[in-house]
Design a protein around this motif. Structure first.
Motif, PDB file in Angstrom:
ATOM      1  N   MET A 210      36.487  14.885  93.853  1.00  0.00           N
ATOM      2  CA  MET A 210      36.420  14.856  95.308  1.00  0.00           C
ATOM      3  C   MET A 210      35.689  16.094  95.791  1.00  0.00           C
ATOM      4  O   MET A 210      35.533  17.078  95.068  1.00  0.00           O
ATOM      5  CB  MET A 210      37.826  14.820  95.911  1.00  0.00           C
ATOM      6  CG  MET A 210      38.621  16.098  95.677  1.00  0.00           C
ATOM      7  SD  MET A 210      40.220  16.101  96.507  1.00  0.00           S
ATOM      8  CE  MET A 210      40.769  17.780  96.170  1.00  0.00           C
ATOM      9  N   ARG A 211      35.251  16.067  97.038  1.00  0.00           N
ATOM     10  CA  ARG A 211      34.663  17.244  97.666  1.00  0.00           C
ATOM     11  C   ARG A 211      35.771  18.088  98.287  1.00  0.00           C
ATOM     12  O   ARG A 211      36.724  17.544  98.853  1.00  0.00           O
ATOM     13  CB  ARG A 211      33.657  16.831  98.725  1.00  0.00           C
ATOM     14  CG  ARG A 211      32.429  16.102  98.201  1.00  0.00           C
ATOM     15  CD  ARG A 211      31.669  15.435  99.316  1.00  0.00           C
ATOM     16  NE  ARG A 211      32.487  14.405  99.966  1.00  0.00           N
ATOM     17  CZ  ARG A 211      32.262  13.938 101.189  1.00  0.00           C
ATOM     18  NH1 ARG A 211      31.276  14.420 101.930  1.00  0.00           N
ATOM     19  NH2 ARG A 211      33.037  13.002 101.704  1.00  0.00           N
ATOM     20  N   ALA A 212      35.622  19.407  98.216  1.00  0.00           N
ATOM     21  CA  ALA A 212      36.642  20.315  98.751  1.00  0.00           C
ATOM     22  C   ALA A 212      36.011  21.642  99.131  1.00  0.00           C
ATOM     23  O   ALA A 212      35.059  22.105  98.483  1.00  0.00           O
ATOM     24  CB  ALA A 212      37.749  20.542  97.715  1.00  0.00           C
ATOM     25  N   ALA A 213      36.526  22.261 100.184  1.00  0.00           N
ATOM     26  CA  ALA A 213      36.109  23.601 100.597  1.00  0.00           C
ATOM     27  C   ALA A 213      36.914  24.618  99.792  1.00  0.00           C
ATOM     28  O   ALA A 213      38.139  24.679  99.893  1.00  0.00           O
ATOM     29  CB  ALA A 213      36.337  23.801 102.091  1.00  0.00           C
ATOM     30  N   VAL A 214      36.221  25.405  98.983  1.00  0.00           N
ATOM     31  CA  VAL A 214      36.861  26.247  97.974  1.00  0.00           C
ATOM     32  C   VAL A 214      36.576  27.723  98.258  1.00  0.00           C
ATOM     33  O   VAL A 214      35.434  28.098  98.569  1.00  0.00           O
ATOM     34  CB  VAL A 214      36.339  25.865  96.571  1.00  0.00           C
ATOM     35  CG1 VAL A 214      36.877  26.819  95.512  1.00  0.00           C
ATOM     36  CG2 VAL A 214      36.735  24.432  96.232  1.00  0.00           C
ATOM     37  N   PHE A 215      37.631  28.549  98.143  1.00  0.00           N
ATOM     38  CA  PHE A 215      37.462  29.995  98.271  1.00  0.00           C
ATOM     39  C   PHE A 215      36.858  30.535  96.980  1.00  0.00           C
ATOM     40  O   PHE A 215      37.428  30.368  95.899  1.00  0.00           O
ATOM     41  CB  PHE A 215      38.800  30.675  98.549  1.00  0.00           C
ATOM     42  CG  PHE A 215      38.723  32.178  98.573  1.00  0.00           C
ATOM     43  CD1 PHE A 215      38.168  32.843  99.654  1.00  0.00           C
ATOM     44  CD2 PHE A 215      39.201  32.935  97.507  1.00  0.00           C
ATOM     45  CE1 PHE A 215      38.089  34.224  99.683  1.00  0.00           C
ATOM     46  CE2 PHE A 215      39.131  34.320  97.530  1.00  0.00           C
ATOM     47  CZ  PHE A 215      38.569  34.972  98.618  1.00  0.00           C
ATOM     48  N   VAL A 216      35.712  31.203  97.099  1.00  0.00           N
ATOM     49  CA  VAL A 216      35.027  31.753  95.936  1.00  0.00           C
ATOM     50  C   VAL A 216      35.292  33.254  95.818  1.00  0.00           C
ATOM     51  O   VAL A 216      35.695  33.760  94.769  1.00  0.00           O
ATOM     52  CB  VAL A 216      33.510  31.482  96.021  1.00  0.00           C
ATOM     53  CG1 VAL A 216      32.773  32.124  94.832  1.00  0.00           C
ATOM     54  CG2 VAL A 216      33.237  29.988  96.071  1.00  0.00           C
TER      55      VAL A 216
ATOM     56  N   GLY B  97      34.083  36.454 101.881  1.00  0.00           N
ATOM     57  CA  GLY B  97      32.791  36.160 102.477  1.00  0.00           C
ATOM     58  C   GLY B  97      32.211  34.828 102.060  1.00  0.00           C
ATOM     59  O   GLY B  97      31.160  34.420 102.578  1.00  0.00           O
ATOM     60  N   ARG B  98      32.868  34.112 101.116  1.00  0.00           N
ATOM     61  CA  ARG B  98      32.307  32.851 100.632  1.00  0.00           C
ATOM     62  C   ARG B  98      33.381  31.781 100.460  1.00  0.00           C
ATOM     63  O   ARG B  98      34.259  31.882  99.607  1.00  0.00           O
ATOM     64  CB  ARG B  98      31.588  33.036  99.292  1.00  0.00           C
ATOM     65  CG  ARG B  98      30.263  33.763  99.352  1.00  0.00           C
ATOM     66  CD  ARG B  98      29.582  33.714  97.999  1.00  0.00           C
ATOM     67  NE  ARG B  98      29.185  32.333  97.649  1.00  0.00           N
ATOM     68  CZ  ARG B  98      29.040  31.909  96.398  1.00  0.00           C
ATOM     69  NH1 ARG B  98      29.286  32.721  95.380  1.00  0.00           N
ATOM     70  NH2 ARG B  98      28.661  30.668  96.166  1.00  0.00           N
ATOM     71  N   ILE B  99      33.319  30.776 101.328  1.00  0.00           N
ATOM     72  CA  ILE B  99      34.017  29.517 101.128  1.00  0.00           C
ATOM     73  C   ILE B  99      32.926  28.456 101.054  1.00  0.00           C
ATOM     74  O   ILE B  99      32.100  28.344 101.962  1.00  0.00           O
ATOM     75  CB  ILE B  99      35.006  29.226 102.273  1.00  0.00           C
ATOM     76  CG1 ILE B  99      36.201  30.181 102.207  1.00  0.00           C
ATOM     77  CG2 ILE B  99      35.500  27.775 102.214  1.00  0.00           C
ATOM     78  CD1 ILE B  99      37.178  30.040 103.364  1.00  0.00           C
ATOM     79  N   VAL B 100      32.905  27.688  99.965  1.00  0.00           N
ATOM     80  CA  VAL B 100      31.811  26.746  99.747  1.00  0.00           C
ATOM     81  C   VAL B 100      32.361  25.351  99.476  1.00  0.00           C
ATOM     82  O   VAL B 100      33.502  25.188  99.029  1.00  0.00           O
ATOM     83  CB  VAL B 100      30.912  27.181  98.566  1.00  0.00           C
ATOM     84  CG1 VAL B 100      30.353  28.580  98.801  1.00  0.00           C
ATOM     85  CG2 VAL B 100      31.671  27.125  97.248  1.00  0.00           C
ATOM     86  N   LEU B 101      31.540  24.349  99.742  1.00  0.00           N
ATOM     87  CA  LEU B 101      31.890  22.975  99.408  1.00  0.00           C
ATOM     88  C   LEU B 101      31.577  22.748  97.935  1.00  0.00           C
ATOM     89  O   LEU B 101      30.472  23.022  97.470  1.00  0.00           O
ATOM     90  CB  LEU B 101      31.107  22.000 100.279  1.00  0.00           C
ATOM     91  CG  LEU B 101      31.546  20.540 100.176  1.00  0.00           C
ATOM     92  CD1 LEU B 101      32.935  20.356 100.786  1.00  0.00           C
ATOM     93  CD2 LEU B 101      30.543  19.623 100.857  1.00  0.00           C
ATOM     94  N   ASP B 102      32.567  22.250  97.195  1.00  0.00           N
ATOM     95  CA  ASP B 102      32.412  22.053  95.755  1.00  0.00           C
ATOM     96  C   ASP B 102      33.116  20.758  95.363  1.00  0.00           C
ATOM     97  O   ASP B 102      33.773  20.113  96.193  1.00  0.00           O
ATOM     98  CB  ASP B 102      33.003  23.240  94.999  1.00  0.00           C
ATOM     99  CG  ASP B 102      32.395  23.410  93.612  1.00  0.00           C
ATOM    100  OD1 ASP B 102      31.655  22.513  93.167  1.00  0.00           O
ATOM    101  OD2 ASP B 102      32.679  24.440  92.979  1.00  0.00           O
TER     102      ASP B 102
ATOM    103  N   LYS C  58      41.069  32.716  93.698  1.00  0.00           N
ATOM    104  CA  LYS C  58      39.725  32.158  93.653  1.00  0.00           C
ATOM    105  C   LYS C  58      39.798  30.716  93.153  1.00  0.00           C
ATOM    106  O   LYS C  58      40.566  30.409  92.246  1.00  0.00           O
ATOM    107  CB  LYS C  58      38.835  33.001  92.751  1.00  0.00           C
ATOM    108  CG  LYS C  58      38.558  34.397  93.297  1.00  0.00           C
ATOM    109  CD  LYS C  58      37.653  35.197  92.381  1.00  0.00           C
ATOM    110  CE  LYS C  58      37.378  36.582  92.969  1.00  0.00           C
ATOM    111  NZ  LYS C  58      36.493  37.394  92.084  1.00  0.00           N
ATOM    112  N   GLY C  59      39.004  29.850  93.763  1.00  0.00           N
ATOM    113  CA  GLY C  59      39.006  28.442  93.380  1.00  0.00           C
ATOM    114  C   GLY C  59      39.982  27.586  94.158  1.00  0.00           C
ATOM    115  O   GLY C  59      40.033  26.364  93.958  1.00  0.00           O
ATOM    116  N   LEU C  60      40.750  28.210  95.073  1.00  0.00           N
ATOM    117  CA  LEU C  60      41.733  27.466  95.860  1.00  0.00           C
ATOM    118  C   LEU C  60      41.040  26.653  96.951  1.00  0.00           C
ATOM    119  O   LEU C  60      40.117  27.137  97.608  1.00  0.00           O
ATOM    120  CB  LEU C  60      42.722  28.436  96.505  1.00  0.00           C
ATOM    121  CG  LEU C  60      43.946  27.818  97.192  1.00  0.00           C
ATOM    122  CD1 LEU C  60      44.957  27.344  96.164  1.00  0.00           C
ATOM    123  CD2 LEU C  60      44.589  28.808  98.153  1.00  0.00           C
TER     124      LEU C  60
END
Length: 357
Positions: free
Chosen positions: A4-10, A13-18, A55-57
């Motif tokens: 699935m698609r999810a907005a992930v904390f990297v 300063g970076r939350i990305v769709l993964d 990270k990765g949440l």
């Protein structure tokens, strides 16, 4: 493995769709297909690194959706039903829950208490800015959306409506009270609406953004102070003829607003704090009357659980409050990174954004 698609904390300063695996569920859980969610100010604290998460949440804690799958021990629901779950998802059986403090749920601890332990989505477990989310303890946390209500009508219930309203409830506002709400962001606006529902007859709102001040007036503010044009403390004391307010609600989380809220309280008044603070607070001696002012300072975390959600949706269904004007922007999940950019920089008069698949 289904993804699935999810907005992930990297990283800060970076939350990305993964892409991530669709969550597994346990016997007491439910898998919800998200139909609408949103971004919260707390998510921005996470984005900026001011609140630590793994990270990765997957981020997000405000779900509206449809039951995709139920755990083997879940009863009272069936697949395909429209539901919401609160931002706070208590276990229902810890000592904290049994004492009525669901937000401080300490299930699994020796003593049954954990500070902010009820906040799991986007904090300690994967959250809702995704195509699917696993709701823990589903029978405690799922609440059916009444027929006739849209996703956007109930989108504020999981967090900001519940949080804003508890600010008014913790202030123990009585009919005829005077109330000030510092900051008219989404939570402050809900606190303003809650103060009106509780019977306050003088509601003073403090902000400086024209769009927010306009919504504040619509939700019940009688006086609006632009803090860029006048000193709020002086104006509030003038409006109240030097008496001060019965209840001051702090809905921003800064030293300046907390201190101002304390300075405008009448003796014996209540400061109801909703802000998420990033630094230590100082209490000014004079405003605190050296500890002799009979003041009450109450803090709160958003109440959750299915009964809280049912009550809030009943308020919406009754027509007593309409919070859909708070949704100023709409984005698809694929465009959530741009939604974060807009929301975190508070551009274009944004209040809340609706995120759909």
């Amino acid at each position: 493995m289904a993804l699935m698609r999810a907005a992930v904390f990297v990283e800060p300063g970076r939350i990305v769709l993964d892409e991530k695996p669709i969550p597994d569920i346990g016997p007491l859980d439910a898998l919800i297909r998200i139909t609408t969610t949103t971004i919260c100010g707390t998510d921005v604290h996470i984005l900026k690194g001011e609140y630590p998460v793994a990270k990765g949440l997957t981020i997000g804690h405000e779900p509206v959706g449809v039951i995709e799958k139920l755990g083997s021990a879940v009863s009272g629901f069936h697949e395909g039903q429209r539901v919401i779950a609160g931002a706070i998802t208590p276990s229902g059986h810890s000592n904290a829950c049994l004492c009525g403090y669901h937000s401080q749920d300490g299930a699994g601890t020796k003593h049954g208490w954990k500070p902010a332990g009820g906040w799991k989505f986007g904090n300690t477990i994967d959250g809702c800015q995704a195509e699917f989310v696993c709701v823990p303890d589903a029978m405690v946390n799922l609440s059916l959306v009444p027929e006739g209500l849209t996703d956007e009508q109930v989108l504020m219930c999981p967090d900001i409506m519940s949080t804003g309203f508890v600010g008014a409830e913790n202030g123990d506002i009585r009919i005829g009270d005077s109330v000030v709400v510092f900051a008219q962001g989404p939570i402050g606006l809900c606190a303003t609406a809650g103060a009106k529902l509780r019977g306050a007859t003088m509601i003073i709102a403090v902000d400086a953004i024209a769009e927010r001040m306009a919504v504040s007036r619509m939700l019940g503010a009688d006086f609006i102070i632009d803090f860029k044009k006048a000193d709020p403390v002086e104006e509030i004391m003038r409006i109240t003829d030097g008496r001060g307010v019965d209840v001051a609600i702090e809905a921003l989380g800064t030293q300046a607003t907390f201190e101002a809220a304390l300075r405008v309280l009448r003796p014996g008044g209540t400061l109801s704090s909703l802000g998420v603070y990033s630094t230590d607070l100082r209490i000014p001696l004079g405003a605190f009357v050296a500890g002799l002012g009979d003041h009450k300072i109450v803090t709160a975390l958003c109440p959750g659980g299915k009964e809280r959600m049912r009550r809030l949706m009943d308020v919406i269904a009754s027509g007593r409050v309409d919070l859909t004007p708070l949704i100023t922007h709409r984005y698809k999940l694929d465009d959530i990174e741009n939604a974060y950019d807009l929301f975190s920089h508070q551009r274009d008069g944004v209040l809340k954004v609706a995120i759909t698949p």
